[in-house]
Design an enzyme around this catalytic site. Sequence first.
Site, PDB file in Angstrom:
ATOM      1  N   HIS A   1       1.590  -0.899   0.366  1.00 24.63           N
ATOM      2  CA  HIS A   1       0.203   0.149   0.309  1.00 24.63           C
ATOM      3  C   HIS A   1       1.194   1.130  -0.248  1.00 24.63           C
ATOM      4  CE1 HIS A   1      -3.354   2.284   0.018  1.00 24.63           C
ATOM      5  NE2 HIS A   1      -3.835   2.152   1.379  1.00 24.63           N
TER       6      HIS A   1
ATOM      7  N   ASP B   1       3.116   5.919  -6.818  1.00 24.05           N
ATOM      8  CA  ASP B   1       4.623   5.574  -6.093  1.00 24.05           C
ATOM      9  C   ASP B   1       5.699   5.915  -7.250  1.00 24.05           C
ATOM     10  OD1 ASP B   1       3.016   5.216  -3.926  1.00 24.05           O
ATOM     11  OD2 ASP B   1       2.579   3.390  -4.150  1.00 24.05           O
TER      12      ASP B   1
ATOM     13  N   HIS C   1      -1.505  -1.857 -10.589  1.00 24.24           N
ATOM     14  CA  HIS C   1      -3.043  -1.224  -9.273  1.00 24.24           C
ATOM     15  C   HIS C   1      -4.224  -1.908  -9.303  1.00 24.24           C
ATOM     16  CE1 HIS C   1      -5.185   1.607  -7.333  1.00 24.24           C
ATOM     17  NE2 HIS C   1      -4.338   1.923  -7.053  1.00 24.24           N
TER      18      HIS C   1
HETATM   19  N1  ACO Z   1       5.207  -6.751 -10.922  1.00 24.42           N
HETATM   20  C1  ACO Z   1       4.842  -8.169 -12.401  1.00 24.42           C
HETATM   21  N2  ACO Z   1       3.922  -8.356 -11.712  1.00 24.42           N
HETATM   22  C2  ACO Z   1       2.767  -8.060 -11.654  1.00 24.42           C
HETATM   23  C3  ACO Z   1       2.802  -6.420 -10.264  1.00 24.42           C
HETATM   24  C4  ACO Z   1       3.708  -5.725 -10.669  1.00 24.42           C
HETATM   25  N3  ACO Z   1       4.104  -5.114  -9.299  1.00 24.42           N
HETATM   26  N4  ACO Z   1       1.412  -6.367 -10.620  1.00 24.42           N
HETATM   27  C5  ACO Z   1       0.981  -7.188 -10.379  1.00 24.42           C
HETATM   28  N5  ACO Z   1       1.281  -7.674 -11.241  1.00 24.42           N
HETATM   29  C6  ACO Z   1       0.559  -9.051 -12.225  1.00 24.42           C
HETATM   30  C7  ACO Z   1       0.381 -10.495 -10.573  1.00 24.42           C
HETATM   31  O1  ACO Z   1       1.719 -11.492 -10.613  1.00 24.42           O
HETATM   32  C8  ACO Z   1      -0.859 -11.069 -12.202  1.00 24.42           C
HETATM   33  O2  ACO Z   1       0.077 -11.752 -12.524  1.00 24.42           O
HETATM   34  P1  ACO Z   1      -0.750 -13.851 -12.959  1.00 24.42           P
HETATM   35  O3  ACO Z   1      -2.534 -13.725 -13.061  1.00 24.42           O
HETATM   36  O4  ACO Z   1      -0.150 -14.081 -14.365  1.00 24.42           O
HETATM   37  O5  ACO Z   1      -0.771 -14.266 -11.715  1.00 24.42           O
HETATM   38  C9  ACO Z   1      -1.217  -9.885 -12.551  1.00 24.42           C
HETATM   39  O6  ACO Z   1      -0.333  -9.184 -12.946  1.00 24.42           O
HETATM   40  C10 ACO Z   1      -2.835  -9.255 -12.047  1.00 24.42           C
HETATM   41  O7  ACO Z   1      -2.373  -9.046 -10.600  1.00 24.42           O
HETATM   42  P2  ACO Z   1      -2.674  -8.993  -8.711  1.00 24.42           P
HETATM   43  O8  ACO Z   1      -1.895  -9.475  -7.977  1.00 24.42           O
HETATM   44  O9  ACO Z   1      -4.213 -10.208  -8.851  1.00 24.42           O
HETATM   45  O10 ACO Z   1      -3.006  -7.454  -8.266  1.00 24.42           O
HETATM   46  P3  ACO Z   1      -4.138  -6.768  -7.033  1.00 24.42           P
HETATM   47  O11 ACO Z   1      -4.730  -6.491  -8.085  1.00 24.42           O
HETATM   48  O12 ACO Z   1      -4.532  -8.011  -6.700  1.00 24.42           O
HETATM   49  O13 ACO Z   1      -2.393  -6.480  -6.865  1.00 24.42           O
HETATM   50  C11 ACO Z   1      -0.985  -4.581  -6.183  1.00 24.42           C
HETATM   51  C12 ACO Z   1      -2.362  -4.913  -6.797  1.00 24.42           C
HETATM   52  C13 ACO Z   1      -0.880  -5.055  -4.932  1.00 24.42           C
HETATM   53  C14 ACO Z   1      -1.155  -2.900  -6.191  1.00 24.42           C
HETATM   54  C15 ACO Z   1       0.007  -5.066  -7.250  1.00 24.42           C
HETATM   55  O14 ACO Z   1      -0.641  -4.996  -8.943  1.00 24.42           O
HETATM   56  C16 ACO Z   1       1.527  -5.028  -7.060  1.00 24.42           C
HETATM   57  O15 ACO Z   1       2.212  -5.723  -6.345  1.00 24.42           O
HETATM   58  N6  ACO Z   1       1.736  -3.574  -7.618  1.00 24.42           N
HETATM   59  C17 ACO Z   1       3.584  -3.311  -6.651  1.00 24.42           C
HETATM   60  C18 ACO Z   1       3.157  -2.929  -5.499  1.00 24.42           C
HETATM   61  C19 ACO Z   1       2.601  -1.157  -5.394  1.00 24.42           C
HETATM   62  O16 ACO Z   1       3.388  -0.775  -6.090  1.00 24.42           O
HETATM   63  N7  ACO Z   1       2.093  -0.961  -4.579  1.00 24.42           N
HETATM   64  C20 ACO Z   1       1.082   0.467  -4.926  1.00 24.42           C
HETATM   65  C21 ACO Z   1      -0.430   0.406  -5.218  1.00 24.42           C
HETATM   66  S1  ACO Z   1      -1.283   2.187  -5.230  1.00 24.42           S
HETATM   67  C22 ACO Z   1      -0.740   2.262  -3.846  1.00 24.42           C
HETATM   68  O17 ACO Z   1      -0.982   1.958  -2.863  1.00 24.42           O
HETATM   69  C23 ACO Z   1      -1.004   4.378  -3.413  1.00 24.42           C
END
Ligand code: ACO
Length: 429
Positions: free
Chosen positions: A267, A362, A306
């Site tokens: 987050h 971010d 996101h």
């Molecule tokens: N890098 C690589 N792969 C990713 C990333 C990433 N940053 N984010 C998602 N994916 C992939 C997942 O592995 C998944 O792949 P799959 O379908 O092959 O399993 C697919 O994309 C879908 O991702 P989910 O994890 O299901 O997406 P979710 O909506 O649950 O997660 C999150 C969102 C937590 C923000 C995620 O994208 C992430 O971890 N990003 C990196 C951390 C980040 O930048 N967080 C800030 C969010 S903004 C905020 O809080 C202000």
Amino acid sequence: MTESLTVRDNRTGAEYEIPIVDGTIKAADLGQIKLNDDEPGLATYDPGFVNTASCRSAITFIDGDKGILEYRGYPIEQLAEKSNFLEVAYLLIHGDLPSKEQYDAWVHEITFHTFVHENVKGFMEGFRYDAHPMGMLMASVGALSTFYPESSKIADPDNRHIQIVRMIAKMPTLGAWAFRHAQGKPYVYPDNELSYAENFLSMLFKMSETKYAGDPRIVKALDTLFILHADHEQNCSTNAVRSVGSSQVDPYSAVAAGIGALFGPLHGGANEAVLKMLRRIGTVDNIPSFIEGVKNGEERLMGFGHRVYKNFDPRAKIIKKACDDVFEVTGVNPLLAVAKELERIALEDEYFVKRKLYPNVDFYSGLIYEALEFPPEMFTVLFAIGRAPGWLAQWLELVQDKEQKIARPKQIYTGPRTLDFVPAEERWA
Ligand code: ACO
């Protein structure tokens, strides 16, 4: 005509008519679907609330597919360009833009509540020299409830108002002191002649000069960052504020819970993680192998992806512009080149395109914060200060919402049942 959903239970053949209101069905309505009267009714299973609305809210609108973010109906782009953080805070809390009198009174109130009780200072001084500032912020915001015990009277509108003012006013003071603490520098008292953002910078960076004067471009960039973070509807930390607030506890305790949620790396902690990642990558030449690592599942591209934005995060675009303004003053951070190249490559790569992964708020904010000489531990504190009006607007909405109940999800129990307990002396014999 009311819209409805007809559900046929294939276990019994029974059919049920479930009303659809605002594109949702009430989860409680599924409770009538049961095998027999002795069984609990049907429930939904939704870890992470991926498809469950927890409230009705008139504060923030997001259309993730179109990249739209609006506070009380106003697009974030217009607010970031033409408003300021305290006006946006007023908008979020009160629901409308202020008149001149309302605005002046609001700014005056916030400005004159920036001081904290001297004992708060003593309390903060008790932390270890290397305490994480988020831990200090969380604890000190929670501790404010003991300084304002009347804050527990959450049914009284005047009481709610003064606690909201105090919290927005004091968060920068507490955040700045947490920063000074780690540096072993004396805490700087608020300066009521400065604007919200400039006063914060003064409490962070003022040394022996009689008056702190920030570069207007830096002050504006910080104010814009606060606006961009001010609310984001039902995210993890806001849900924590609402969930804890639903027990009718005081707002300081509820917001302290939100700060705890924001601390997590998925987050608010993501911008700190972005910077660590950029530093680890180091130079543009190392990007292709890093991207390979992400695609193999060994790495995560922090600052990308996101839960709701699937085309672009509108805040990321505004931040990129703020980056340029800040670097004009501070000189360019060499990691900016790595970030831009990383973004370019990722946006063309099939892996990221297919999964609709774009830079989020971010991705660039950490670079700005670093240029402003914040250590990474402070990044989430800045986010928390910006988010305070949003948390409080959501809390205010919650406590006035007749449909809300104490947050209490169901579970699917998967453990053993009706075991016979054998006392320790027999088990260990
Ligand atoms: N890098 C690589 N792969 C990713 C990333 C990433 N940053 N984010 C998602 N994916 C992939 C997942 O592995 C998944 O792949 P799959 O379908 O092959 O399993 C697919 O994309 C879908 O991702 P989910 O994890 O299901 O997406 P979710 O909506 O649950 O997660 C999150 C969102 C937590 C923000 C995620 O994208 C992430 O971890 N990003 C990196 C951390 C980040 O930048 N967080 C800030 C969010 S903004 C905020 O809080 C202000």
